[in-house]
Design a protein around this motif. Structure first.
Motif, PDB file in Angstrom:
ATOM      1  N   VAL A 296       0.825  -1.212   0.000  1.00 41.00           N
ATOM      2  CA  VAL A 296       0.000   0.000   0.000  1.00 41.00           C
ATOM      3  C   VAL A 296       0.854   1.256   0.000  1.00 41.00           C
ATOM      4  CG1 VAL A 296      -2.038  -1.091   1.008  1.00 41.00           C
ATOM      5  CG2 VAL A 296      -0.282  -0.122   2.510  1.00 41.00           C
ATOM      6  N   THR A 297       2.114   1.148   0.423  1.00 35.29           N
ATOM      7  CA  THR A 297       3.068   2.251   0.278  1.00 35.29           C
ATOM      8  C   THR A 297       4.348   1.690  -0.344  1.00 35.29           C
ATOM      9  OG1 THR A 297       4.073   1.949   2.470  1.00 35.29           O
ATOM     10  CG2 THR A 297       2.170   3.439   2.329  1.00 35.29           C
ATOM     11  N   ALA A 302       4.285   5.932  -3.381  1.00 33.53           N
ATOM     12  CA  ALA A 302       3.149   6.337  -2.538  1.00 33.53           C
ATOM     13  C   ALA A 302       3.621   6.563  -1.118  1.00 33.53           C
ATOM     14  CB  ALA A 302       2.048   5.282  -2.578  1.00 33.53           C
ATOM     15  N   PHE A 305      -1.606   6.104   2.346  1.00 40.52           N
ATOM     16  CA  PHE A 305      -2.727   5.331   1.826  1.00 40.52           C
ATOM     17  C   PHE A 305      -3.972   5.680   2.626  1.00 40.52           C
ATOM     18  CE2 PHE A 305      -1.003   2.642   5.150  1.00 40.52           C
ATOM     19  CZ  PHE A 305      -2.098   2.054   5.745  1.00 40.52           C
ATOM     20  N   THR A 332      -2.175   5.909  -2.296  1.00 41.07           N
ATOM     21  CA  THR A 332      -2.973   4.710  -2.563  1.00 41.07           C
ATOM     22  C   THR A 332      -4.353   4.848  -1.944  1.00 41.07           C
ATOM     23  OG1 THR A 332      -0.934   3.403  -2.487  1.00 41.07           O
ATOM     24  CG2 THR A 332      -3.031   2.203  -2.337  1.00 41.07           C
ATOM     25  N   VAL A 397      -7.842  -1.887  -4.684  1.00 40.87           N
ATOM     26  CA  VAL A 397      -6.681  -1.017  -4.519  1.00 40.87           C
ATOM     27  C   VAL A 397      -6.545  -0.141  -5.752  1.00 40.87           C
ATOM     28  CG1 VAL A 397      -4.218  -0.910  -4.005  1.00 40.87           C
ATOM     29  CG2 VAL A 397      -5.569  -2.860  -3.204  1.00 40.87           C
TER      30      VAL A 397
END
Length: 410
Positions: A296-297, A302, A305, A332, A397
């Motif tokens: 997610v990162t 990114a 999130f 994200t 996602v």
């Protein structure tokens, strides 16, 4: 002496003098347990490892920067001899013998008057394992037995029934994203000791097969757009069984406080005067993307999130989500409960500036044997759901992180 097994005993060392000779890796491993036991520790060694030095700097022990000298083991209760000097170790163990001090010697167990067992801890219990055959000492085998017992106690596969009366109450347990191995150790232990388990369809179902036959299991499923047990009925069931003096586990998917309505149940229990223990769980918002190969990162891609509920469409007046602001974020976006609304969500994000080519992944039944991943873009998300018949539960996602790692489904 070698013909007889060691006599197991637990030393109570709180406030009592203990001397450790040597400041290397052996001392580094053994010192934390001595500190935890409350011993008054003097460590004698010219040099120590950085971790041991940190213990001395923190005041957890007294470090005398010198080699062993005769008289160091006078008026003490316990000694750990672990220097790299074999001659010094021999002289120290002889002093311990003269002073009747129980002494562990790391370089020659046969010359010691005490052995350190392989130990582990679980819920207020210390497990200590010693090899009974002095000639066939196998530290790896001893440690493996220790690990097996401790793991069994922690994950609930080895259950020792309590013979004292347990206080009734409720444990609100997050079961994780679906894989039974991803429930926390504490959650699994509470589940193994429960009288009643109230679960839902997102909880790790495989765990229920491990429960003893006398455990009552109540289905509190809330199927999307289908059958469900009303929240008030769930609250009442928790209260009713707890008031009967039973140990109740409310097993929920993911984390109880991430779209799990867990606080509603905590509040209802508090109003009824019933104790409630909250056991956090691994949220599907992070674990499911990870299981599908999506971080997610990611550095340079990114730095943040955002987790959003998609159960209400953006154009619904009940929605509390600021979709225009989300469209402007560069990080994200993770959407839970959004399979039915993803087409409208994508349309809204694009309308407020998000690129139609933004990568998107739909991960159905994440972390389970039925897991599958469908890749698309914001512009094609709605079509992808229909074409691939994506069903809940699924985690969505959105963002460049979707393309960072290899796609396991490709």
């Amino acid at each position: 002496m070698a013909e007889h097994p060691a006599y197991p005993v637990g030393l109570r060392l709180t406030g009592r003098r203990v001397v450790v000779l040597g400041g290397g890796e052996v001392a580094q491993r053994r010192l934390p347990a001595l500190i935890a036991a409350g011993a008054d520790i003097t460590l004698v060694s010219p040099e120590v490892t950085p971790s041991v030095e940190a213990m001395a700097d923190a005041g957890e022990l007294t470090w005398e920067r010198r080699p062993y000298a005769d008289g160091d083991l006078t008026d003490i209760w316990y000694a750990l001899i672990a220097t790299s000097d074999h001659d010094a170790n021999t002289r120290a163990s002889a002093e311990a013998e003269r002073n009747r001090v129980w002494c562990v010697r790391s370089d020659d167990a046969d010359e010691a008057t005490a052995w350190t067992p392989a130990t582990g801890h679980s819920e207020g219990v210390t497990v200590a394992v010693l090899t009974t055959d002095a000639k066939g000492r196998d530290p790896r085998h001893t440690a493996a037995i220790r690990d097996a017992v401790v793991e069994g106690l922690r994950d609930g596969t080895l259950v020792a029934p309590h013979h004292r009366t347990r206080a009734p109450g409720v444990a609100l347990v997050g079961g994780g994203p679906g894989d039974p191995d991803l429930i926390t150790v504490r959650g699994r232990r509470l589940l193994a000791a429960a009288d009643v388990v109230i679960t839902d369809h997102l909880g790790p179902r495989d765990l229920l097969t491990e429960l003893p036959p006398n455990v009552e299991v109540i289905d509190a499923a809330k199927l999307p757009y289908g059958r469900f047990m009303a929240q008030e009925a769930i609250n009442n069931a928790l209260i009713e069984h707890a008031k009967q003096g039973k140990s109740v586990v409310r097993l929920k998917g993911g984390d109880p406080f991430v779209y799990g309505r867990g606080m509603e149940e905590v509040q209802a229990l508090a109003e009824a005067g019933i104790a409630c223990t909250v056991v956090p769980g691994i949220s599907s918002s992070i674990s499911v993307p990870g299981a599908a190969g999506i971080p997610v990162t990611h550095r340079g891609v990114a730095h943040e999130f955002t987790v959003v509920s998609g159960h209400i469409a953006p154009d619904d007046e009940r929605s509390l989500v600021d979709w225009p602001s989300l469209a402007k974020l560069t990080g994200t976006l993770v959407i839970l409960m959004g399979v039915a609304t993803i087409a409208k969500v994508a349309e809204t994000l694009i309308a407020h500036g998000k690129s139609p080519d933004t990568p998107l992944a739909l991960i159905q039944e994440g972390t389970t044997a039925a897991q599958r991943r469908v890749d698309a873009t914001l512009a094609t998300a709605g079509e992808a759901v229909l074409a691939h018949e994506v069903k809940p539960p699924a985690v969505i996602v959105i963002g460049e992180v979707v393309n960072v790692g290899p796609n396991p489904s490709a």
